[in-house]
Write an enzyme that holds these catalytic residues in place. Sequence first.
Site, short mmCIF file in Angstrom:
data_model
loop_
_atom_site.label_atom_id
_atom_site.label_comp_id
_atom_site.label_asym_id
_atom_site.label_seq_id
_atom_site.Cartn_x
_atom_site.Cartn_y
_atom_site.Cartn_z
N GLU A 6 -3.71 2.19 -7.48
CA GLU A 6 -4.12 3.31 -6.63
C GLU A 6 -3.17 4.49 -6.86
O GLU A 6 -2.10 4.55 -6.24
CB GLU A 6 -4.05 2.91 -5.15
CG GLU A 6 -4.94 1.76 -4.78
CD GLU A 6 -5.26 1.79 -3.29
OE1 GLU A 6 -6.42 2.02 -2.95
OE2 GLU A 6 -4.35 1.61 -2.48
N HIS A 30 0.85 -1.20 0.00
CA HIS A 30 0.00 0.00 0.00
C HIS A 30 0.89 1.25 0.00
O HIS A 30 1.96 1.25 0.60
CB HIS A 30 -0.92 -0.01 1.23
CG HIS A 30 -1.99 1.04 1.13
ND1 HIS A 30 -1.74 2.35 1.45
CD2 HIS A 30 -3.27 0.98 0.69
CE1 HIS A 30 -2.85 3.06 1.21
NE2 HIS A 30 -3.79 2.25 0.76
#
Length: 259
Positions: free
Chosen positions: A167, A95
């Site tokens: 993302e 992430h």
Amino acid sequence: MKRKSLAIANWKMNLSLPDIERFFDRFSFEDTPPDVEILFCPSFIGIERTVALTDGKPALVGAQDVYIEEKGAFTGEVSIRQIVDAGCTHVIVGHSERRRLFSETDELVGEKVRIALQHRIAPVVCLGESYVEKEAGKTKQVVEQQVRTCLSNLRGSDAKKVIVAYEPVWAISTSPDNPGGMADSPESAQVVHKLIRKVVEEMYGESVASVIQIAYGGSVDANNVATFTRMDDIDGVLVGSASKEAGSFKKIITTLSQS
Ligand code: PGA
């Protein structure tokens, strides 16, 4: 072949154990669309509770990170075996918050992908360009490099189990890199998803590229989710802020199913 849609809740370091109880008091599994795979990713301490509260329901549970060693003197880390024991089927790796705040590199993320797959846990590999990289016109170059490194050295049969979450860092609602709380446009997200699928095809062939799920993440909510998932190569969404509240996440799932 139609790939299954995915709705991933990344609760980050937000929901406490009582918050998780409250979430599932309010989250109704009735009329859950059968075409959407639902994945809840709580903090480590919330995993067992989430597994218990979703028992027998159409939902899966994933961790938000994992360490690359199976056991040993690594104070503060959590191993893949511990995640398996707790009942997870998935794990988020790479992430952008881990990359930015904890200096994780593509090489480390690649190791996490491999240890997860060795234990039959599906890694959700997050990647995406920063605002500076986007402004410099480097999105494609950055994303291609991330895919090549994070997904290197896998068996084809394992590569099929990987989920990629594109993302763009500048589109994450809570990112300091996000100038105006905005999502990417569905059209430009589609271009990058298609690129990711093409790179996967070059690495592992058409049979892997056509089944691998690629999800978009970054300021997704019930109002914009369908604009993304209508796109050919966008198979689902990874949701941060809008997944914390049961009603809002349920609405995302329902809208995703209809798109
Ligand atoms: P957001 O977070 O939906 O709040 O933008 C997404 C993520 O960081 O995974």
